[in-house]
Design a protein around this motif. Structure first.
Motif, PDB file in Angstrom:
ATOM      1  N   CYS B 272      36.332  50.473  49.635  1.00  0.00           N
ATOM      2  CA  CYS B 272      35.621  49.217  49.897  1.00  0.00           C
ATOM      3  C   CYS B 272      36.661  48.105  49.977  1.00  0.00           C
ATOM      4  N   GLN B 273      36.577  47.292  51.017  1.00  0.00           N
ATOM      5  CA  GLN B 273      37.576  46.229  51.190  1.00  0.00           C
ATOM      6  C   GLN B 273      37.477  45.143  50.132  1.00  0.00           C
ATOM      7  N   ALA B 274      36.342  45.074  49.457  1.00  0.00           N
ATOM      8  CA  ALA B 274      36.146  43.999  48.472  1.00  0.00           C
ATOM      9  C   ALA B 274      36.749  44.319  47.103  1.00  0.00           C
ATOM     10  N   ILE B 275      37.167  45.571  46.886  1.00  0.00           N
ATOM     11  CA  ILE B 275      37.798  45.893  45.601  1.00  0.00           C
ATOM     12  C   ILE B 275      39.062  46.736  45.818  1.00  0.00           C
ATOM     13  N   ASP B 276      39.856  46.806  44.783  1.00  0.00           N
ATOM     14  CA  ASP B 276      41.083  47.595  44.829  1.00  0.00           C
ATOM     15  C   ASP B 276      40.719  49.064  44.602  1.00  0.00           C
ATOM     16  N   GLY B 277      40.577  49.784  45.699  1.00  0.00           N
ATOM     17  CA  GLY B 277      40.118  51.174  45.631  1.00  0.00           C
ATOM     18  C   GLY B 277      41.057  52.074  44.825  1.00  0.00           C
ATOM     19  N   LEU B 278      42.357  51.851  45.001  1.00  0.00           N
ATOM     20  CA  LEU B 278      43.327  52.689  44.276  1.00  0.00           C
ATOM     21  C   LEU B 278      43.224  52.473  42.778  1.00  0.00           C
ATOM     22  N   LEU B 279      43.068  51.202  42.403  1.00  0.00           N
ATOM     23  CA  LEU B 279      42.919  50.888  40.972  1.00  0.00           C
ATOM     24  C   LEU B 279      41.626  51.528  40.435  1.00  0.00           C
ATOM     25  N   ALA B 280      40.543  51.414  41.227  1.00  0.00           N
ATOM     26  CA  ALA B 280      39.256  52.002  40.828  1.00  0.00           C
ATOM     27  C   ALA B 280      39.404  53.505  40.599  1.00  0.00           C
ATOM     28  N   GLU B 281      40.073  54.147  41.550  1.00  0.00           N
ATOM     29  CA  GLU B 281      40.251  55.594  41.427  1.00  0.00           C
ATOM     30  C   GLU B 281      41.074  55.948  40.198  1.00  0.00           C
ATOM     31  N   VAL B 297      35.112  49.310  33.336  1.00  0.00           N
ATOM     32  CA  VAL B 297      35.908  49.481  34.562  1.00  0.00           C
ATOM     33  C   VAL B 297      35.432  48.501  35.637  1.00  0.00           C
ATOM     34  N   CYS B 298      34.126  48.374  35.759  1.00  0.00           N
ATOM     35  CA  CYS B 298      33.567  47.474  36.780  1.00  0.00           C
ATOM     36  C   CYS B 298      33.919  46.020  36.491  1.00  0.00           C
ATOM     37  N   ALA B 299      33.939  45.652  35.211  1.00  0.00           N
ATOM     38  CA  ALA B 299      34.297  44.280  34.843  1.00  0.00           C
ATOM     39  C   ALA B 299      35.743  44.004  35.268  1.00  0.00           C
ATOM     40  N   GLN B 300      36.579  44.988  35.078  1.00  0.00           N
ATOM     41  CA  GLN B 300      37.986  44.831  35.460  1.00  0.00           C
ATOM     42  C   GLN B 300      38.147  44.737  36.987  1.00  0.00           C
ATOM     43  N   LEU B 301      37.327  45.498  37.710  1.00  0.00           N
ATOM     44  CA  LEU B 301      37.462  45.556  39.167  1.00  0.00           C
ATOM     45  C   LEU B 301      36.745  44.412  39.879  1.00  0.00           C
ATOM     46  N   ALA B 302      35.627  43.978  39.314  1.00  0.00           N
ATOM     47  CA  ALA B 302      34.751  43.100  40.096  1.00  0.00           C
ATOM     48  C   ALA B 302      34.322  41.833  39.364  1.00  0.00           C
ATOM     49  N   GLY B 303      34.788  41.614  38.146  1.00  0.00           N
ATOM     50  CA  GLY B 303      34.480  40.375  37.422  1.00  0.00           C
ATOM     51  C   GLY B 303      32.993  40.091  37.357  1.00  0.00           C
ATOM     52  N   ASP B 304      32.573  38.960  37.929  1.00  0.00           N
ATOM     53  CA  ASP B 304      31.171  38.525  37.890  1.00  0.00           C
ATOM     54  C   ASP B 304      30.220  39.500  38.576  1.00  0.00           C
ATOM     55  N   ARG B 305      30.743  40.254  39.507  1.00  0.00           N
ATOM     56  CA  ARG B 305      29.861  41.147  40.267  1.00  0.00           C
ATOM     57  C   ARG B 305      29.865  42.560  39.684  1.00  0.00           C
ATOM     58  N   SER B 306      30.233  42.689  38.413  1.00  0.00           N
ATOM     59  CA  SER B 306      30.400  44.028  37.854  1.00  0.00           C
ATOM     60  C   SER B 306      29.098  44.819  37.831  1.00  0.00           C
TER      61      SER B 306
END
Lengths: 79, 314
Positions: B272-281, B297-306
């Motif tokens: 997904c272009q909106a998050i760091d896919g490599l970090l997520a993986e 994990v979602c809080a780290q990747l997406a902040g408010d949109r976790s």
């Protein structure tokens, strides 16, 4: 002597069950009366006990497999 | 038949209580009546990620528990009464035999209930009770729910619309049935406590009611903590599965796929272009299947949109 452990028919209409958990691993020793695996059929989880002791030589089916009643699930090497 | 009072509304305690009695009371038939605070209870061999929506339940603060019997996922609240019958297991699996005394007791207190399908009880074709069993060591646990005055809209939202289609797995599927509350069908109104007392009076005579000793209660608490509150029992027992989800996140195309075996996540792909896919993986690879862990994990990747991301990932 090698013996097959087969899925018991828990009620007359039962055709199959799902092997949901192995309680013993391949190579483990089991005593008569000890639970060996669990099957689920018709919302009943049944713990199946060994009728005689021995070493579980080979598990023939995996957790999650649907097994027909009477079909072998493991090979037991009896003393 | 004896009765052992279970005064708790804590689902973790209550499932431990039932299992403790099942394992410990080998000589006598036992009847239990108990209620749980809102929670979701799945069958012994169910995939939580398919049968429930873990992210949604987490937001609502509804815990998910795993029981020791077969069958499907059930929503519980204080308007739902659970009963357990623990007896010797003699003869083949037979739901009719287990249901008959409960049906008779319901009829005797004015509930126009009848047997429905293999192991349900219904009023006018609508389900009021589902049941499941566990057989081990020559003993049989038969237990069931009784919808007395449950929040059926919550039940509908959580169990009927709560399937996760993006999970490919083995494991027991839950059935969806039209339901009704017993209270609506009574000749005269009564509250849930009165219903339980009257049902109990039908099932067990006055003089045969017991409570657990302090020692037994301590053993129940140990089982609660070591098994029913443990990740290993609830999530680790989830049958292996592959998760695959396509959608939109933060206005961008989203794709995620992973596998989970014994509750451990592997082979993760997040695109997904909106998050760091490599970090997520990297964060999810090897992680435990656990909504709180995924939320971190979602809080780290997406902040408010976790929360939005969490809904896509589990």
């Amino acid at each position: 002597m090698e013996k097959q452990l087969s899925l018991p028919r828990l009620r007359p209409e039962m055709t199959s069950g799902v092997l949901c958990a192995w309680l013993k691993a391949e190579g483990e020793t089991v005593r008569a009366g000890e639970p060996v695996y669990e099957i689920e059929t018709d919302k009943v989880v049944n713990q199946i006990e060994a009728t005689e002791g021995g070493v579980l030589k080979k598990l023939l089916r995996e957790e999650g497999d649907e097994v027909a009643a009477g079909e072998a699930v493991a090979i037991l090497e009896t003393e | 038949m004896i009765h052992i009072a279970c005064p708790s509304a804590d689902p973790y305690y209550n499932l431990a209580f039932e299992e403790f009695v099942f394992q410990t009371f080998q000589e006598e038939d036992v009847f239990l009546l108990w209620r749980n605070r809102p929670c979701m209870v799945v069958g012994s061999y169910q995939n939580i990620c398919r049968e429930t929506r873990p992210a949604r339940l987490r937001r609502k603060g509804i815990p998910v528990l795993r029981r020791i019997s077969g069958g499907g996922a059930v929503y519980h609240d204080l308007g739902n009464v659970n009963y357990s019958c623990i007896t010797a297991q003699d003869g083949p699996v037979d739901y009719d035999k287990s249901l008959a005394p409960v049906l008779d007791a319901l009829n005797a207190i004015g509930v126009p209930a009848e047997k429905n399908r293999a192991c349900d009880i219904a009023i006018g074709g609508k389900k009021i009770s589902g049941s499941a069993q566990r057989a081990a060591g020559g003993r049989l646990l038969h237990h069931g729910t009784l919808l007395f005055d449950a929040d059926l809209s919550a039940l509908e939202e959580i169990s009927v619309q709560g399937k996760n289609e993006c999970v490919q797995t083995k494991g027991t599927m839950s059935a969806i049935c039209p339901v009704t509350n017993i209270r609506r069908h009574l000749p005269g109104d009564m509250d849930v406590e009165t219903f339980m007392e009257r049902l109990l009076a039908q099932m067990v005579p006055e003089g045969r009611r017991r409570i657990l000793t302090a020692e037994q209660d301590a053993a129940v608490c140990r089982l609660r903590d070591e098994k029913y509150r443990s990740w290993a029992w609830t999530w680790g027992r989830t049958p292996p599965f592959t998760y695959e989800k396509s959608g939109t996140f933060a206005g961008k195309e989203f794709f995620a796929r992973y596998q989970a075996k014994q509750g451990i996540v592997s082979a993760v792909r997040v695109d997904c272009q909106a998050i760091d896919g490599l970090l997520a993986e990297g964060l999810l690879e090897g992680a435990k299947l656990d909504p709180d862990g995924f939320a971190a994990v979602c809080a780290q990747l997406a902040g408010d949109r976790s929360e939005e991301l969490l809904d896509l990932l589990i």
